[in-house]
Design a protein around this motif. Structure first.
Motif, PDB file in Angstrom:
ATOM      1  N   LYS A   1      -8.805  -1.719   4.382  1.00  0.00           N
ATOM      2  CA  LYS A   1      -7.870  -2.150   3.338  1.00  0.00           C
ATOM      3  C   LYS A   1      -7.015  -3.325   3.816  1.00  0.00           C
ATOM      4  O   LYS A   1      -6.732  -4.264   3.065  1.00  0.00           O
ATOM      5  CB  LYS A   1      -6.964  -0.986   2.933  1.00  0.00           C
TER       6      LYS A   1
ATOM      7  N   PHE B   1       0.832  -1.204   0.000  1.00  0.00           N
ATOM      8  CA  PHE B   1       0.000   0.000   0.000  1.00  0.00           C
ATOM      9  C   PHE B   1       0.867   1.254   0.000  1.00  0.00           C
ATOM     10  O   PHE B   1       1.989   1.238   0.516  1.00  0.00           O
ATOM     11  CB  PHE B   1      -0.857   0.071   1.276  1.00  0.00           C
ATOM     12  N   LYS B   2       0.342   2.337  -0.523  1.00  0.00           N
ATOM     13  CA  LYS B   2       0.906   3.638  -0.205  1.00  0.00           C
ATOM     14  C   LYS B   2       0.549   3.923   1.255  1.00  0.00           C
ATOM     15  O   LYS B   2      -0.536   3.534   1.705  1.00  0.00           O
ATOM     16  CB  LYS B   2       0.323   4.718  -1.115  1.00  0.00           C
TER      17      LYS B   2
ATOM     18  N   GLU C   1      -2.842   5.104   2.170  1.00  0.00           N
ATOM     19  CA  GLU C   1      -3.953   4.205   1.837  1.00  0.00           C
ATOM     20  C   GLU C   1      -4.249   3.188   2.934  1.00  0.00           C
ATOM     21  O   GLU C   1      -5.230   2.451   2.846  1.00  0.00           O
ATOM     22  CB  GLU C   1      -3.637   3.445   0.543  1.00  0.00           C
TER      23      GLU C   1
END
Length: 365
Positions: free
Chosen positions: A327, A318-319, A322
């Motif tokens: 998530k 992930f960034k 994010e």
């Protein structure tokens, strides 16, 4: 004689396993005469010398970084005055402060000096004077060393940009263990593990909330936490959220105990938030250890070796912005659906990054 000099992190008086310990283990396995010096990275800990089968430990606790650096300088100076360094010796010094003292001696003695860059940051210290000194010592060590081992491909790229590309050699944070790398059993896919600091820099609260979400879908989901930081807050969150059956917090553990936990785990988590600037150039040892046992990885783009996770398709990256509980939970479920594919890919990457082979080639032993 091989001289290994490094700063070491202590958590609750436990010496945290790092690149220097891997190197010490390798040299011992190759039956090379080794002198190992470790200096505490923080304001408290122990100075440790392991040489000739003996260990000399000197606890220290000081009030400021300047005092600590003075202690470090004197400790290395005392070592040099007592034991010396010979022309045929190999000195492997991790970080600029340790490398620079040996770099100044090298023109007079001629030993082989390896400057091992285990982490790097363009802004290592918020204090501009400290940061300028750090940059100066780094450059001095680079100019006088024979080679510069770089713990990540990101640091190799930085050294090339700085004009030291010919000296830079990539040596990732892969462990050296008695066990061989392996794929993981899909029966363990509900066993999650996180090893590291318990704070915002590792998105710990998002991870704990993700377990709450997952527990509603998977009755036997389980997370093991190893490390220290905001211990009381983490324990309180687990209790208040009713997750005592789903999450076990072990605190800091010696590396051999950490490895035993990883062998019984199914997915490894390391959610760097970017709060520590040196992580950007880092090669996450915890991720390398996860991969050694075939664990699929959930991490962020912050550590340099996240690129390999994407390239080899052995997890989710992930960034940092994010990272949310939702998530993380979705990523766990996605990995579980194709678990065998992910563990196969982690295993393949671990085989490519076998550190004993890489060290043997670098040291020609």
């Amino acid at each position: 004689m091989y001289h290994v000099i490094s700063h070491v992190v202590f958590h609750d008086e436990v010496e945290i396993y790092g690149p220097a310990h891997v190197l010490e283990r390798f040299l011992k396995a190759r039956k090379k005469e080794t002198s190992f010096l470790s200096l505490p990275l923080d304001l408290s800990g122990s100075y440790i010398l392991r040489r000739g089968g003996r260990e000399i430990k000197s606890p220290v606790s000081v009030s400021s970084s300047l005092v600590k650096w003075g202690y470090d300088f004197l400790y290395i100076l005392k070592y040099l005055l007592k034991y010396g360094v010979k022309r045929q010796d190999v000195v492997i010094a991790i970080d600029p402060l340790n490398a620079c003292l040996f770099a100044l001696l090298k023109p007079f003695i001629g030993f082989n000096l390896i400057y091992y860059t285990a982490d790097y940051s363009d802004l290592r210290f918020s204090n501009p004077v400290f940061n300028a000194v750090y940059k100066y010592l780094d450059k001095l060590s680079l100019n006088l060393c024979d080679s510069n081992w770089c713990v990540s491909e990101g640091i190799v790229e930085k050294r090339t940009e700085q004009g030291y590309g010919k000296k830079a050699k990539f040596l990732p944070n892969t462990p050296i263990l008695d066990d061989s790398p392996r794929k993981q059993d899909s029966k363990l896919k509900n066993e999650l593990v996180y090893v590291g600091r318990m704070d915002e820099n590792m998105s710990i609260w998002e991870l704990l909330k993700a377990i709450k979400l997952l527990s509603a879908k998977i009755s036997n989901i389980h997370l093991t936490l190893i490390g220290s930081g905001k211990n009381d807050e983490v324990k309180a969150f687990i209790k208040d959220s009713g997750l005592s059956k789903q999450i076990v917090f072990l605190g800091p553990k010696p590396n051999e105990e950490v490895i035993e936990v990883l062998k019984k785990s199914g997915i490894g988590i390391a959610l760097y938030s970017g709060g520590n600037l040196w992580n950007v150039y880092g090669d996450s040892m915890k991720i390398r250890e996860y991969q050694y046992f075939g664990l699929p990885i959930i991490t962020t783009t912050i550590p340099s070796n996240s690129r390999e996770i994407t390239a080899f398709k052995c997890g989710t990256v992930f960034k940092p912005e994010e990272v949310t509980p939702e998530k993380i939970a979705e990523s766990v479920l996605a990995i579980q659906k194709e678990y065998n594919k992910f563990t196969d890919n982690s295993y393949k990457l671990a085989l490519i990054r076998m550190k004993d082979k890489m060290l043997g080639e670098l040291l020609n032993i």
